[in-house]
Scaffold this motif. Structure first.
Motif, PDB file in Angstrom:
ATOM      1  N   LEU A  32       0.834  -1.210   0.000  1.00 58.27           N
ATOM      2  CA  LEU A  32       0.000   0.000   0.000  1.00 58.27           C
ATOM      3  C   LEU A  32       0.865   1.256   0.000  1.00 58.27           C
ATOM      4  O   LEU A  32       0.583   2.232  -0.710  1.00 58.27           O
ATOM      5  CB  LEU A  32      -0.927  -0.009   1.216  1.00 58.27           C
ATOM      6  N   PHE A  33       1.916   1.240   0.806  1.00 58.78           N
ATOM      7  CA  PHE A  33       2.846   2.377   0.850  1.00 58.78           C
ATOM      8  C   PHE A  33       3.502   2.606  -0.510  1.00 58.78           C
ATOM      9  O   PHE A  33       3.627   3.745  -0.974  1.00 58.78           O
ATOM     10  CB  PHE A  33       3.900   2.090   1.929  1.00 58.78           C
ATOM     11  N   THR A  34       3.895   1.527  -1.192  1.00 62.97           N
ATOM     12  CA  THR A  34       4.552   1.645  -2.493  1.00 62.97           C
ATOM     13  C   THR A  34       3.623   2.246  -3.536  1.00 62.97           C
ATOM     14  O   THR A  34       4.025   3.109  -4.330  1.00 62.97           O
ATOM     15  CB  THR A  34       5.040   0.272  -2.960  1.00 62.97           C
ATOM     16  N   VAL A  35       2.372   1.790  -3.558  1.00 64.19           N
ATOM     17  CA  VAL A  35       1.407   2.350  -4.514  1.00 64.19           C
ATOM     18  C   VAL A  35       1.207   3.835  -4.263  1.00 64.19           C
ATOM     19  O   VAL A  35       1.153   4.647  -5.200  1.00 64.19           O
ATOM     20  CB  VAL A  35       0.077   1.588  -4.425  1.00 64.19           C
ATOM     21  N   ALA A  36       1.102   4.235  -2.995  1.00 66.87           N
ATOM     22  CA  ALA A  36       0.888   5.641  -2.669  1.00 66.87           C
ATOM     23  C   ALA A  36       2.072   6.505  -3.101  1.00 66.87           C
ATOM     24  O   ALA A  36       1.897   7.666  -3.473  1.00 66.87           O
ATOM     25  CB  ALA A  36       0.634   5.801  -1.171  1.00 66.87           C
ATOM     26  N   VAL A  37       3.282   5.943  -3.062  1.00 65.76           N
ATOM     27  CA  VAL A  37       4.476   6.710  -3.429  1.00 65.76           C
ATOM     28  C   VAL A  37       4.599   6.843  -4.940  1.00 65.76           C
ATOM     29  O   VAL A  37       4.889   7.927  -5.461  1.00 65.76           O
ATOM     30  CB  VAL A  37       5.743   6.060  -2.830  1.00 65.76           C
ATOM     31  N   HIS A  38       4.366   5.754  -5.668  1.00 66.37           N
ATOM     32  CA  HIS A  38       4.714   5.710  -7.082  1.00 66.37           C
ATOM     33  C   HIS A  38       3.532   5.863  -8.036  1.00 66.37           C
ATOM     34  O   HIS A  38       3.750   5.933  -9.246  1.00 66.37           O
ATOM     35  CB  HIS A  38       5.418   4.385  -7.398  1.00 66.37           C
ATOM     36  N   ARG A  39       2.321   5.899  -7.550  1.00 63.70           N
ATOM     37  CA  ARG A  39       1.175   6.006  -8.440  1.00 63.70           C
ATOM     38  C   ARG A  39       0.323   7.224  -8.068  1.00 63.70           C
ATOM     39  O   ARG A  39       0.443   7.767  -6.968  1.00 63.70           O
ATOM     40  CB  ARG A  39       0.329   4.731  -8.382  1.00 63.70           C
ATOM     41  N   PRO A  40      -0.549   7.681  -8.982  1.00 67.49           N
ATOM     42  CA  PRO A  40      -1.392   8.845  -8.699  1.00 67.49           C
ATOM     43  C   PRO A  40      -2.279   8.604  -7.486  1.00 67.49           C
ATOM     44  O   PRO A  40      -2.639   7.463  -7.167  1.00 67.49           O
ATOM     45  CB  PRO A  40      -2.226   9.010  -9.976  1.00 67.49           C
ATOM     46  N   PRO A  41      -2.639   9.676  -6.774  1.00 65.20           N
ATOM     47  CA  PRO A  41      -3.477   9.523  -5.573  1.00 65.20           C
ATOM     48  C   PRO A  41      -4.787   8.795  -5.833  1.00 65.20           C
ATOM     49  O   PRO A  41      -5.276   8.071  -4.963  1.00 65.20           O
ATOM     50  CB  PRO A  41      -3.711  10.972  -5.134  1.00 65.20           C
ATOM     51  N   ARG A  42      -5.370   8.978  -7.011  1.00 65.85           N
ATOM     52  CA  ARG A  42      -6.644   8.294  -7.289  1.00 65.85           C
ATOM     53  C   ARG A  42      -6.454   6.777  -7.254  1.00 65.85           C
ATOM     54  O   ARG A  42      -7.275   6.055  -6.675  1.00 65.85           O
ATOM     55  CB  ARG A  42      -7.180   8.730  -8.657  1.00 65.85           C
TER      56      ARG A  42
END
Length: 387
Positions: free
Chosen positions: A95-105
């Motif tokens: 979850l942390f990785t997605v929040a860092v590397h992908r758009p907030p949506r």
């Protein structure tokens, strides 16, 4: 350019490896602590405990793929977390990785899915002696903290990139401004050289041409013409030094002509055999900048008259007052049929008038020129004269 990475690249790779190792150890430690807690308390069925451990180990190993496919990995771990508690650490890292590397949506969509699996886990595997709501809130708090921390890093990186982009744009704009200033300086130098040297060299050429076409002239005339040639050549060199001084000092520090110097222009042209009639109707002192532009207008007009209408009468009119503006008019009649053409130097036709138009435009004035009648030529300008 050899395509080698910048010097900061090795440090960036080393940092990424340290971060990956740290997050892997966090996920593995989370699973180990959960397993040890189960050993100290009540154990679930042996098959479920073994499945939990295997799932947790696979989830931790899969974290090494988090940079390549962060969203897919996070979705898979979120689904496994619906029944496996030991994969929770790996899911938090995902979850942390997605929040860092992908758009907030995208991050919020995956986070919403993790909240749903948290509800499923509480229903499927309730904790004896622990209220389900408390267990749910604990899971939501951990997941929210992981996503929130990732979003903070994501926005901070975007801010840094935006700052770098602004700095790059500022450098580009500064370079363009410098190039524009350099271009304008070159144009100013070109105008000065054309106006100053064109006038001096045309005078010199007229007298030299007279000697060439009148070899039998009286000795006094030859001596007088030679003197004028020498003085014009000397003055041309002096003017050239002043113009080149633009390259070494601000223009404001150079000696510049004023409207009072128009009388000298007329006298020099008269010595060259031109018939020039100067009339002035001025009220008050003309500002230096306005007078300098008017001087250049008269200078260019007299130079053109020597080139194209040698022997014709030239009338120069200067009129104006503060608040009304300064009017400059130069009129020359058609050259006499008996006039002997003189080889007067000059560049491409029309370049002087183009430069003069630019000079007048910079002074917020107006310039008009063209034939008045058959063979006659008229050049007029209006320049603002502040009150």
């Amino acid at each position: 350019m050899n395509g080698s990475p910048p010097p900061s690249a090795p440090r960036s790779v080393r940092r990424d490896w340290l971060v990956d190792i740290g997050l892997f150890l966090f996920a593995a430690g989370f699973g180990v602590l959960t397993a040890m807690g189960r050993l100290d308390a009540h154990l679930p069925p042996e098959w479920l405990f073994n499945l939990d451990q295997a799932t947790g180990a696979l989830g931790c190993a899969a974290l090494w793929l988090r940079r390549r496919r962060p969203v897919e990995l996070a979705i898979a771990l979120v689904i496994l977390a619906a029944f496996s508690e030991m994969v929770a650490g790996a899911m938090l890292v995902a979850l942390f990785t997605v929040a860092v590397h992908r758009p907030p949506r995208t991050s919020m969509t995956v986070f919403a899915g993790s909240l749903l699996t948290a509800v499923v886990y509480v229903v499927v595997r309730p904790e004896p002696g622990t209220p389900p709501l408390m267990l749910l809130m604990l899971g939501v708090a951990f997941q929210g903290a992981a996503v929130g921390w990732g979003l903070v890093i994501h926005h901070r990186r975007r801010l840094v990139l935006s700052q770098r982009d602004r700095e790059a744009r500022a450098e580009t704009e500064a370079r363009l401004r410098a190039e524009r200033a350099q271009h304008q300086a070159r144009e100013a130098i070109a105008r000065e050289m054309h106006d100053v040297l064109g006038h001096r060299l045309s005078l010199l050429s007229v007298h030299a041409g007279a000697l060439e076409y009148r070899p039998d002239a009286p000795a006094e005339d030859i001596v007088r013409a030679a003197k004028v040639i020498r003085e014009s050549a000397h003055q041309a060199l002096q003017d050239l030094r002043e113009v080149i001084g633009v390259l070494r000092a601000p223009i404001g520090e150079m000696p510049q002509p004023t409207l009072a110097d128009v009388q000298q222009l007329v006298e020099e042209s008269s010595l060259a055999g031109m018939r020039v009639d100067l009339r002035e109707d001025l009220t008050g002192a003309v500002p230096d900048q306005v007078g300098r532009t008017a001087y250049r207008i008269v200078q260019e007009a007299l130079t053109n008259a020597r080139k194209h209408a040698l022997g014709a009468e030239v009338r120069v009119r200067l009129a104006g007052a503060p608040g009304q503006g300064l009017a400059v008019e130069v009129y020359n009649a058609a050259p006499a049929d008996t006039a002997v053409p003189m080889p007067v130097p000059g560049g491409r036709p029309g370049q002087g008038l183009i430069g003069l138009s630019e000079r007048v435009a910079l002074a917020d004035g107006r310039l008009e020129y063209g034939p008045a009648t058959a063979g006659d030529w008229r050049l007029s300008a209006w320049l603002p004269w502040p009150s």
